[in-house]
Design a protein around this motif. Structure first.
Motif, PDB file in Angstrom:
ATOM      1  N   GLY A 172      -0.503  -2.607   9.692  1.00 33.72           N
ATOM      2  CA  GLY A 172       0.134  -2.218   8.703  1.00 33.72           C
ATOM      3  C   GLY A 172       1.715  -1.989   9.002  1.00 33.72           C
ATOM      4  O   GLY A 172       1.892  -1.671  10.240  1.00 33.72           O
ATOM      5  N   TYR A 173       2.351  -2.297   7.936  1.00 29.78           N
ATOM      6  CA  TYR A 173       3.868  -1.650   8.440  1.00 29.78           C
ATOM      7  C   TYR A 173       4.002  -0.472   7.435  1.00 29.78           C
ATOM      8  O   TYR A 173       4.184  -0.537   6.253  1.00 29.78           O
ATOM      9  CB  TYR A 173       5.031  -3.154   7.854  1.00 29.78           C
ATOM     10  N   ILE A 174       4.789   0.596   8.294  1.00 29.24           N
ATOM     11  CA  ILE A 174       5.296   1.684   7.721  1.00 29.24           C
ATOM     12  C   ILE A 174       6.533   2.068   8.195  1.00 29.24           C
ATOM     13  O   ILE A 174       7.360   1.336   8.967  1.00 29.24           O
ATOM     14  CB  ILE A 174       4.309   2.795   8.227  1.00 29.24           C
ATOM     15  N   ARG A 175       7.253   2.970   7.499  1.00 27.99           N
ATOM     16  CA  ARG A 175       8.493   3.396   7.908  1.00 27.99           C
ATOM     17  C   ARG A 175       8.438   4.706   8.606  1.00 27.99           C
ATOM     18  O   ARG A 175       7.796   5.658   8.322  1.00 27.99           O
ATOM     19  CB  ARG A 175       9.534   3.456   6.551  1.00 27.99           C
TER      20      ARG A 175
ATOM     21  N   GLY B  71       6.581   7.668  -5.532  1.00 31.01           N
ATOM     22  CA  GLY B  71       5.732   6.679  -4.840  1.00 31.01           C
ATOM     23  C   GLY B  71       6.901   5.702  -4.279  1.00 31.01           C
ATOM     24  O   GLY B  71       7.773   6.161  -3.677  1.00 31.01           O
ATOM     25  N   GLY B  72       6.492   4.496  -4.441  1.00 34.43           N
ATOM     26  CA  GLY B  72       7.482   3.361  -3.879  1.00 34.43           C
ATOM     27  C   GLY B  72       8.812   3.396  -4.402  1.00 34.43           C
ATOM     28  O   GLY B  72       9.341   3.962  -5.134  1.00 34.43           O
ATOM     29  N   LEU B  73       9.806   2.600  -3.624  1.00 25.81           N
ATOM     30  CA  LEU B  73      11.315   2.609  -3.928  1.00 25.81           C
ATOM     31  C   LEU B  73      11.728   2.231  -5.142  1.00 25.81           C
ATOM     32  O   LEU B  73      12.534   2.873  -5.615  1.00 25.81           O
ATOM     33  CB  LEU B  73      11.828   1.745  -2.811  1.00 25.81           C
TER      34      LEU B  73
ATOM     35  N   SER C 251       0.865  -1.254   0.005  1.00 27.68           N
ATOM     36  CA  SER C 251      -0.191   0.006  -0.160  1.00 27.68           C
ATOM     37  C   SER C 251       0.916   1.198  -0.006  1.00 27.68           C
ATOM     38  O   SER C 251       1.849   1.121   0.579  1.00 27.68           O
ATOM     39  CB  SER C 251      -0.691   0.099   1.313  1.00 27.68           C
ATOM     40  N   PRO C 252       0.283   2.243  -0.618  1.00 34.69           N
ATOM     41  CA  PRO C 252       1.230   3.645  -0.453  1.00 34.69           C
ATOM     42  C   PRO C 252       1.253   3.915   1.031  1.00 34.69           C
ATOM     43  O   PRO C 252       0.251   4.002   1.670  1.00 34.69           O
ATOM     44  CB  PRO C 252       0.205   4.631  -1.315  1.00 34.69           C
ATOM     45  N   MET C 253       2.593   4.419   1.608  1.00 33.47           N
ATOM     46  CA  MET C 253       2.733   4.634   2.780  1.00 33.47           C
ATOM     47  C   MET C 253       1.831   5.834   3.420  1.00 33.47           C
ATOM     48  O   MET C 253       1.281   5.749   4.328  1.00 33.47           O
ATOM     49  CB  MET C 253       3.979   5.030   2.980  1.00 33.47           C
ATOM     50  N   ALA C 254       1.598   6.842   2.483  1.00 36.53           N
ATOM     51  CA  ALA C 254       0.754   8.131   2.907  1.00 36.53           C
ATOM     52  C   ALA C 254      -0.627   7.627   3.321  1.00 36.53           C
ATOM     53  O   ALA C 254      -1.226   8.321   4.208  1.00 36.53           O
ATOM     54  CB  ALA C 254       0.890   9.117   1.981  1.00 36.53           C
TER      55      ALA C 254
END
Length: 290
Positions: free
Chosen positions: A145-148, A220-222, A128-131
């Protein structure tokens, strides 16, 4: 009739004797006899032919045995399932994650551990998009959820702090920076920064270099970030866990000398989680971090 009547009936049918069946059930023989009589009265037919020492099933009784066994099995199965659900051993979890949780290996480790302990809990795992992820957890579209981190969370959502890691610089292979023996934060003051979803590393590195960073696109993602780096659109400050896991043509990874910038993964969840399976996952993760 109640479920106990079926249990009493089956005990007599198996033992062929009221006294032995009563001993097995832990009740008095006259009580057992009255319970069977109540069943026969409710059904309007005799279930047993009573003899001096033994009893035998009537046709009606023989027909009832299979259905009574199935009823008792289903009842016991329902009881066990309710108890297991209450302990979080069965159920379903919707889990969202950001890509760096996979690159670090932490997501795989924790999901595998939980699946081994609770094989009957199904997990739906989606990137999922982190935002958006914290809001989706708050709304109930994801359970966890796993976020940074660091990251601002909505009201009612909490985080369990997990592994911390530093950052590296991703740069185009032809960049002049690649020819330096060491790359310090100050060397990046004229560079355009392609921004990952978590920009804290970029801001920390710029602060260590003493300048305001020139902010480029935030795709977006890495993988999308590194794709722009490979196209020469700028450099990127990315978690060091991507090294060795994401390799794109024309992208080099270099340490940032002297930088103490770091971030950490977090497991986010609703503060007052009531679903037993979800609560069990959260507690297992907390236990691994203690």
């Amino acid at each position: 009739m109640e479920i106990r009547h079926f249990r009493y009936f089956l005990a007599v049918a198996r033992q062929r004797n009221f006294t032995r069946a009563a001993e097995q059930l832990g009740i008095a023989p006259p009580t057992l006899s009255r319970q069977i009589q109540d069943m026969e009265q409710a059904l309007g037919t005799r279930l047993f032919v009573r003899q001096q020492r033994e009893v035998s099933l009537t046709e009606a009784g023989a027909a009832l045995v299979r259905e009574a066994e199935a009823t008792v099995r289903q009842f016991e199965f329902a009881q066990r399932n309710a108890q297991r659900a209450g302990r979080g051993e069965i159920g379903h979890i919707e889990l969202g994650y950001v890509a760096s949780a996979v690159y670090s290996g932490l997501l795989q480790k924790q999901v595998q551990r939980f699946s081994q302990d609770c094989p009957d809990v199904s997990l739906s795992v989606r990137e999922s998009p982190m935002a958006a992820l914290p809001g989706l957890v708050a709304e109930g579209r994801f359970d966890i959820g796993y976020i940074r981190s660091p990251m601002t969370l909505p009201e009612g959502v909490e985080a369990v702090r997990l592994d911390a890691e530093g950052f590296v610089l991703a740069l185009p292979a032809e960049s002049w920076l690649g020819r330096l023996p060491e790359i310090a934060p100050a060397h990046l003051h004229n560079e355009t920064f392609v921004l990952p979803e978590q920009i804290s590393g970029t801001l920390q590195v710029a602060a260590e270099g003493g300048y305001a960073p020139k902010l480029g696109p935030q795709p977006g993602g890495l993988v999308a970030v590194l794709a722009l780096v490979s196209l020469g659109q700028g450099v990127a400050v990315v978690p060091e866990s991507v090294v060795g896991h994401v390799g794109l043509p024309n992208v080099l990874y270099r340490p940032i000398q002297g930088s103490t910038a770091s971030s950490w993964l977090s497991l986010i969840h609703r503060r007052f989680e009531k679903a037993p399976a979800v609560a069990r996952y959260i507690e297992q993760v907390r236990g691994q971090c203690s």
